[in-house]
Design a protein around this motif. Structure first.
Motif, mmCIF file in Angstrom:
data_model
loop_
_atom_site.group_PDB
_atom_site.id
_atom_site.type_symbol
_atom_site.label_atom_id
_atom_site.label_comp_id
_atom_site.label_asym_id
_atom_site.label_seq_id
_atom_site.Cartn_x
_atom_site.Cartn_y
_atom_site.Cartn_z
ATOM 1 N N SER A 47 0.840 -1.207 0.000
ATOM 2 C CA SER A 47 0.000 0.000 0.000
ATOM 3 C C SER A 47 0.869 1.249 0.000
ATOM 4 O O SER A 47 0.537 2.236 -0.685
ATOM 5 C CB SER A 47 -0.927 0.007 1.221
ATOM 6 O OG SER A 47 -1.844 -1.062 1.117
ATOM 7 N N ASP A 132 -6.638 -0.229 -3.708
ATOM 8 C CA ASP A 132 -5.843 -0.776 -2.608
ATOM 9 C C ASP A 132 -6.555 -1.984 -1.996
ATOM 10 O O ASP A 132 -7.731 -1.897 -1.647
ATOM 11 C CB ASP A 132 -5.652 0.335 -1.566
ATOM 12 C CG ASP A 132 -4.614 -0.024 -0.519
ATOM 13 O OD1 ASP A 132 -3.629 -0.712 -0.847
ATOM 14 O OD2 ASP A 132 -4.794 0.392 0.647
ATOM 15 N N GLU A 133 -5.844 -3.085 -1.872
ATOM 16 C CA GLU A 133 -6.336 -4.349 -1.289
ATOM 17 C C GLU A 133 -7.429 -5.013 -2.131
ATOM 18 O O GLU A 133 -8.251 -5.768 -1.609
ATOM 19 C CB GLU A 133 -6.848 -4.166 0.168
ATOM 20 C CG GLU A 133 -6.063 -3.217 1.063
ATOM 21 C CD GLU A 133 -4.649 -3.679 1.404
ATOM 22 O OE1 GLU A 133 -4.282 -4.814 1.041
ATOM 23 O OE2 GLU A 133 -3.917 -2.896 2.007
HETATM 24 MG MG MG Z 1 -1.853 -2.902 2.117
#
Ligand code: MG
Ligand code: ATP
Length: 201
Positions: A47, A132-133
């Motif tokens: 991230s 993200d993710e």
């Molecule tokens: Mg992450």
């Protein structure tokens, strides 16, 4: 000739060779378009890499959007900074899936934020979109892989996309232009050191 002079000259010749190779590769790269980047693996830095790229983008005056598919209950430093710099954030806001333990609610939350992601992936004013993710959303079948692939493949030509998360699906890494796998050689947490505000979030 002294050993030192010899060494210096060999070093210079090696550097010259490297420079020639790099210059040739720069000359050879002629295509201009947005890229798909996947940052995966079990180590720390996925991230942070994604947000670093968003900071780069905004620093050049371009627009960027961020979708956070999983977010803990803590507040997040990068959001506080980048929202003030005009970056749109859409956050799933359900926390980690092993904390919520509610498949139906997680799916609904993922679908809701995916709608926003699709809008961003169709917006040609966005130079960069960070998902993200997102890898977990595909793993848990909260999102349909085909639909994700289609939206990414049909994005505006100049738009770049960063996907982060462990265990990226093979079809995502196959379609990507750049894939990095972050490996955990060590992590402070394993030595009992608590996650730190301003470092880990
Ligand atoms: Mg992450
Ligand atoms: P970061 O946000 O620090 O770049 P990440 O995105 O690579 O981490 P995630 O799995 O999303 O990794 O991690 C979320 C949180 O878990 C972060 O606070 C991160 O520091 C921590 N973390 C990442 N990798 C590990 C690991 N191998 N062991 C323990 N904690 C980790």
């Amino acid at each position: 000739m002294s050993d030192q002079v010899n060494k210096d000259e060999r070093h210079k010749a090696r550097q010259q060779k490297i420079k020639e190779n790099v210059d040739k590769r720069i000359d050879d790269a002629q295509e201009e378009r947005g890229v798909l980047i996947v940052i995966t693996g079990n180590g720390k830095g996925k991230s942070t890499s994604g947000f670093g790229t968003v900071a780069r983008c905004v620093g050049h005056g371009y627009k960027a959007g961020v979708i956070q598919f999983i977010k803990g209950t803590w507040d997040c430093g990068e959001r506080n900074l980048l929202e003030n710099a005009g970056v749109e954030f859409q956050v799933m806001n359900t926390g980690f899936t092993w904390e919520t333990q509610n498949r139906e609610a997680d799916t609904a939350a993922a679908q809701k934020v995916w709608k926003e992601a699709k809008r961003m992936l169709a917006d040609d004013t966005l130079h960069l979109v960070l998902l993200d993710e997102i890898t977990y959303m595909v793993q848990y079948n909260y999102l349909d892989l085909d639909e994700v692939i289609e939206a990414i493949a049909n994005r505006p030509q100049e738009q770049s996309v960063v996907l982060t998360g462990r265990g990226a699906h093979r079809r995502l890494t196959e379609m990507a232009d750049t894939v990095s796998e972050v490996q955990p050689l060590k992590h402070a947490f394993d030595a009992g050191i608590k996650a730190r505000k301003g470092v880990d979030w």
